[in-house]
Write an enzyme that holds these catalytic residues in place. Structure first.
Site, PDB file in Angstrom:
ATOM      1  N   TYR A 229      39.955  26.229  26.953  1.00 52.90           N
ATOM      2  CA  TYR A 229      39.300  26.290  25.646  1.00 52.90           C
ATOM      3  C   TYR A 229      38.411  25.071  25.394  1.00 52.90           C
ATOM      4  CZ  TYR A 229      38.868  25.709  20.568  1.00 52.90           C
ATOM      5  OH  TYR A 229      38.391  25.475  19.313  1.00 52.90           O
ATOM      6  N   LYS A 233      34.285  24.733  25.374  1.00 52.15           N
ATOM      7  CA  LYS A 233      33.624  24.296  24.136  1.00 52.15           C
ATOM      8  C   LYS A 233      32.742  23.079  24.400  1.00 52.15           C
ATOM      9  CE  LYS A 233      33.990  25.620  20.406  1.00 52.15           C
ATOM     10  NZ  LYS A 233      33.159  26.607  19.661  1.00 52.15           N
TER      11      LYS A 233
END
Length: 498
Positions: A229, A233
């Site tokens: 994640y 990002k």
């Protein structure tokens, strides 16, 4: 502000924040011309249905409903335009006629489309968090009236850095591990090649999913990030900075977003976050141990403060033409809260409001609330200590069960497999959450503080026209013990434990 595009291709994953944002805009800026919402849906009718059930139908819209009464639906139809589409596609998957319309009308874009699963498939996370950011940037540059693009990232793109974490942008190719260089194009090619190999080998769907998830973790850790994640990002931020040209871009990086502090509905939330799993486990008395150092500072920020910070940033940068600005919407520097505060608040709350036996809201055979005795949770401040405890408490009995199962010709095979899966899952989750529960960094918010100061000066200069009074986002005003006991924990019990 006249036209705002709020991009939330994954409302189910980010809906807590973007439902709050949409409600705030419609409540305090009712003169907004149009609020476009990009919704993952097959057609316009499906998109409208999702908006009705997952956005305007939520309890958080009760103030707006009371204000408009019978005219609420008409107000929503006038102001909110659902767009069936997805950041995974070129031009966001919008039809040509709709594209031409929105390119002419939009002046502010808010992008929060993301998959927030720490252990997501690498191809899925890359397509949404990395390529999605690039597609949004390309889309934004074709909007003739656009003033700015606001991108929602996460403060934890910092990985496991210790000390003060600055509000600075990522440069293309930058990593968190010394001696390495990140080539995003190579990562995309690696994903494509892995897919081809899986297809050539006729791998099962389960094997494909596991391979892509493991690939994401492997690549993240190769470059210094703890999970897929935050790695993807960070890459999304890199592409935004690289491809924006002279487009004004604001990147906000919230820490762990918690329930609404003040308005419109204190305690409201959707979706379990890191600290909420601890509270839910405590409420249901299903969690006896937890991996966290109670002396460390947790960085949490209420959802309404995040939205307020976003809206103030929109107003402050709507006239900028070429800037790239980074804002940490965090609390660890200005109003630090040790994990011990949450642990004590939770214990005190459930002493005063005992959990029901079998879970919150359960009753006994007589129809009376079934109250169970509250036991204190045991905390482990390091991952090795947690793993050692789990080995003695659970792994050794599991091994004994395995040997017994062999001796009895598989009589306990199903039970052993079930417990073994649960054990592996708990250990896996502990490893994934360890970087947050044991995080030793502190997020600098100098840029955010200057934004707050400018807001205060604007209010003072406008005398009675204090247009920013409804947009407070300073964590210094938060009494964490009171917030957890009076607002957040009751919110978790109400919205997540039923």
């Amino acid at each position: 502000m006249s036209d705002i595009l709020s991009v939330g291709a994954c409302f189910l994953r980010f809906r807590r924040l973007f439902v709050v944002l949409a409600e705030k805009i419609l409540r305090v800026q009712p003169d907004v011309k149009k609020l476009f919402l990009l919704i993952r849906a097959a057609d316009v009718e499906s998109a409208k249905q999702r908006v009705e059930t997952e956005v305007t139908g939520r309890e958080i819209f009760q103030i707006l409903k009371q204000k408009h009464g019978n005219g609420f639906e008409g107000f929503i139809q006038e102001k909110v335009c659902p767009l069936p589409g997805d950041v995974m596609y070129e031009n966001l998957g919008l039809a040509p006629a709709k594209l031409r319309e929105v390119w002419k009308e939009i002046d502010i874009i808010v992008n929060g489309a993301a998959t927030t699963n720490f252990y997501e498939r690498y191809d899925v996370a890359f397509d949404t968090n990395v390529m999605g950011a690039k597609r949004i940037c390309e889309f934004a540059k074709r909007c003739s009236k656009l003033k700015m693009l606001l991108h929602v990232s996460t403060a934890y793109v910092a990985g496991e850095q210790e000390g003060i974490v600055l509000e600075k942008p990522f440069h293309l190719g930058e990593t968190l591990r010394e001696g390495t260089h990140l080539d995003i194009e190579s990562e995309l090619n690696l994903i494509k090649e892995t897919r081809r190999e899986l297809k050539a080998n006729r791998s099962s769907e389960k094997a494909e999913r596991r391979t892509m998830k493991e690939l994401g973790l492997k690549r993240a850790r190769e470059f210094g990030w703890p999970n897929t994640y935050v790695f993807t990002k960070a890459m999304g931020e890199m592409l935004l900075g690289h491809f924006r040209g002279d487009l004004a871009v604001v990147i906000v990086r919230p820490s762990i977003i918690t329930s609404i502090l003040n308005e419109p509905l204190p305690g409201w939330m959707e979706g379990i976050r890191t600290i909420d799993s601890f509270i839910v486990g405590y409420a249901k008395q299903a969690l006896s141990i937890f991996l966290v150092d109670l002396d460390l500072i947790m960085d949490v920020i209420p959802g309404d403060m995040v939205v307020n910070g976003m809206m103030v940033a929109m107003a402050a940068h709507s006239e900028d033409q070429t800037t790239l600005s980074i804002y940490h919407l965090t609390s660890s520097l200005r109003q630090p809260a040790p994990y011990a505060v949450l642990a004590e608040s939770a214990h005190r709350y459930f002493l005063h409001n005992p959990p029901r036996s079998g879970g919150v809201g359960k009753k006994n055979n007589s129809g009376e609330p079934a109250v169970q005795q509250l036991s204190r949770m045991r905390f482990f401040r390091t991952l090795p200590r947690f793993q050692a405890y789990m080995a003695v408490k659970f792994r050794l009995p599991l091994e004994a069960l395995r040997l017994l199962n062999i001796a009895l010709c598989g009589a306990f095979s199903r039970r052993y497999d079930e417990l073994s899966r649960k054990f592996r899952y708990v250990m896996h989750i502990a490893e994934l959450y360890a970087p947050y529960a044991l995080f030793k960094g502190c997020f600098d918010d100098s840029n955010t503080e200057r934004l707050r100061a400018a807001t205060a000066n604007n209010n003072n200069n406008n005398g009675q026209d204090r247009k920013y009074d409804d947009f407070g986002f300073d964590p210094k005003c938060i009494d964490w013990d009171d917030y957890f006991y009076r607002v957040h924990i009751p919110g978790v019990v109400k919205y997540l434990c039923d």
